[in-house]
Motif scaffolding. Structure first.
Motif, PDB file in Angstrom:
ATOM      1  N   LYS A  21      25.884  71.702  83.330  1.00 51.72           N
ATOM      2  CA  LYS A  21      26.520  70.564  82.552  1.00 51.72           C
ATOM      3  C   LYS A  21      27.555  70.120  83.460  1.00 51.72           C
ATOM      4  O   LYS A  21      28.071  68.858  83.404  1.00 51.72           O
ATOM      5  N   LYS A  22      28.359  70.910  84.225  1.00 48.27           N
ATOM      6  CA  LYS A  22      29.397  70.389  85.263  1.00 48.27           C
ATOM      7  C   LYS A  22      28.594  69.349  86.167  1.00 48.27           C
ATOM      8  O   LYS A  22      29.476  68.611  86.393  1.00 48.27           O
ATOM      9  N   MET A  23      27.486  69.727  86.509  1.00 44.95           N
ATOM     10  CA  MET A  23      26.813  68.732  87.495  1.00 44.95           C
ATOM     11  C   MET A  23      26.613  67.535  86.818  1.00 44.95           C
ATOM     12  O   MET A  23      26.920  66.489  87.251  1.00 44.95           O
ATOM     13  N   VAL A  24      26.093  67.316  85.698  1.00 43.98           N
ATOM     14  CA  VAL A  24      25.835  66.330  85.106  1.00 43.98           C
ATOM     15  C   VAL A  24      27.320  65.482  84.578  1.00 43.98           C
ATOM     16  O   VAL A  24      27.258  64.200  84.805  1.00 43.98           O
ATOM     17  N   ALA A  25      28.221  66.208  84.201  1.00 40.63           N
ATOM     18  CA  ALA A  25      29.630  65.682  83.921  1.00 40.63           C
ATOM     19  C   ALA A  25      29.990  64.791  85.307  1.00 40.63           C
ATOM     20  O   ALA A  25      30.728  63.862  85.001  1.00 40.63           O
ATOM     21  N   ALA A  26      29.898  65.520  86.343  1.00 36.38           N
ATOM     22  CA  ALA A  26      30.104  64.947  87.696  1.00 36.38           C
ATOM     23  C   ALA A  26      29.685  63.565  87.891  1.00 36.38           C
ATOM     24  O   ALA A  26      30.201  62.523  88.316  1.00 36.38           O
ATOM     25  N   LEU A  27      28.369  63.250  87.254  1.00 36.75           N
ATOM     26  CA  LEU A  27      27.859  62.076  87.326  1.00 36.75           C
ATOM     27  C   LEU A  27      28.423  61.024  86.743  1.00 36.75           C
ATOM     28  O   LEU A  27      28.488  59.732  86.869  1.00 36.75           O
TER      29      LEU A  27
END
Length: 51
Positions: A21-27
């Protein structure tokens, strides 16, 4: 790549455990996804973290 294909690709990465989720949030922070697209991918509301 159109938006729908992009979201489908990112959702596959997330659902298959390649992205967190953190990686998707970075987008979202990078402007590559909207908060609504984040919700579509993760099933959760995007909440901006304050530093």
């Amino acid at each position: 790549m159109n938006s729908k294909k992009k979201i489908e690709k990112y959702k596959r990465f997330y659902e298959n455990g390649f992205w967190t989720k953190k990686m998707v949030a970075a987008l979202v922070y990078d402007g590559k996804l909207t908060p609504e697209e984040y919700e579509e991918i993760t099933g959760e509301t995007f909440v901006e973290e304050r530093e």
